[in-house]
Design a protein around this motif. Structure first.
Motif, mmCIF file in Angstrom:
data_model
loop_
_atom_site.group_PDB
_atom_site.id
_atom_site.type_symbol
_atom_site.label_atom_id
_atom_site.label_comp_id
_atom_site.label_asym_id
_atom_site.label_seq_id
_atom_site.Cartn_x
_atom_site.Cartn_y
_atom_site.Cartn_z
ATOM 1 N N SER A 22 -28.378 -1.125 -22.208
ATOM 2 C CA SER A 22 -27.919 0.009 -21.405
ATOM 3 C C SER A 22 -26.531 -0.243 -20.829
ATOM 4 N N SER A 26 -23.372 2.022 -21.715
ATOM 5 C CA SER A 26 -22.703 2.668 -20.591
ATOM 6 C C SER A 26 -21.244 2.250 -20.485
ATOM 7 N N GLY A 29 -18.449 4.260 -22.700
ATOM 8 C CA GLY A 29 -17.925 5.533 -22.208
ATOM 9 C C GLY A 29 -17.771 6.576 -23.298
ATOM 10 N N MET A 34 -23.428 7.414 -26.459
ATOM 11 C CA MET A 34 -24.440 7.743 -25.449
ATOM 12 C C MET A 34 -25.458 8.746 -25.992
ATOM 13 N N ASP A 41 -28.525 9.688 -19.963
ATOM 14 C CA ASP A 41 -27.620 9.159 -18.930
ATOM 15 C C ASP A 41 -28.355 8.779 -17.647
ATOM 16 N N VAL A 44 -30.364 5.580 -18.132
ATOM 17 C CA VAL A 44 -29.483 4.412 -18.195
ATOM 18 C C VAL A 44 -29.087 3.996 -16.783
ATOM 19 N N GLN A 45 -28.727 4.959 -15.943
ATOM 20 C CA GLN A 45 -28.364 4.642 -14.565
ATOM 21 C C GLN A 45 -29.554 4.055 -13.810
ATOM 22 N N LEU A 48 -29.904 0.472 -14.847
ATOM 23 C CA LEU A 48 -28.830 -0.357 -14.282
ATOM 24 C C LEU A 48 -29.036 -0.608 -12.787
#
Length: 95
Positions: A22, A26, A29, A34, A41, A44-45, A48
């Motif tokens: 991830s 990420s 960019g 992605m 998205d 993934v956040q 993280l």
């Protein structure tokens, strides 16, 4: 307690692989990369930011094993360090 540490180690190894994947996706960019990744998205956040909870929880489990169950450091250190190393190694082999 070794069983709990072993299961946590498997989880941490898989988590490390997913976290590194991830982070690499990420960091690119690129919208095309992605879009092809299996997590969106938001997920993934979430992966993280979940490191804030996962790593201290794993270290706390090791602390409990050391203090309450009187596990020796020679046995405890591999259960703490090797899962991260395994996840990184698998990630490097797949790249």
């Amino acid at each position: 307690m070794k069983g709990k540490l072993f299961i946590a180690g498997i989880f941490i190894g898989v988590y490390t692989y997913v976290y590194l994947s991830s982070a690499l996706v990420s960091a690119t960019g690129d919208a095309k990369i992605m879009a092809k990744y299996w997590l969106n998205d938001l997920q993934v956040q979430l992966v993280l930011y979940s490191i804030i909870i996962v790593v201290p929880a794993h270290l706390y489990l090791a602390y409990v094993a050391r203090k309450k169950h009187h596990m020796d450091w020679a046995v405890l250190i591999p259960f703490v360090v090797l899962p991260y190393m395994l996840g990184v190694t698998v990630q490097a082999m797949i790249l």
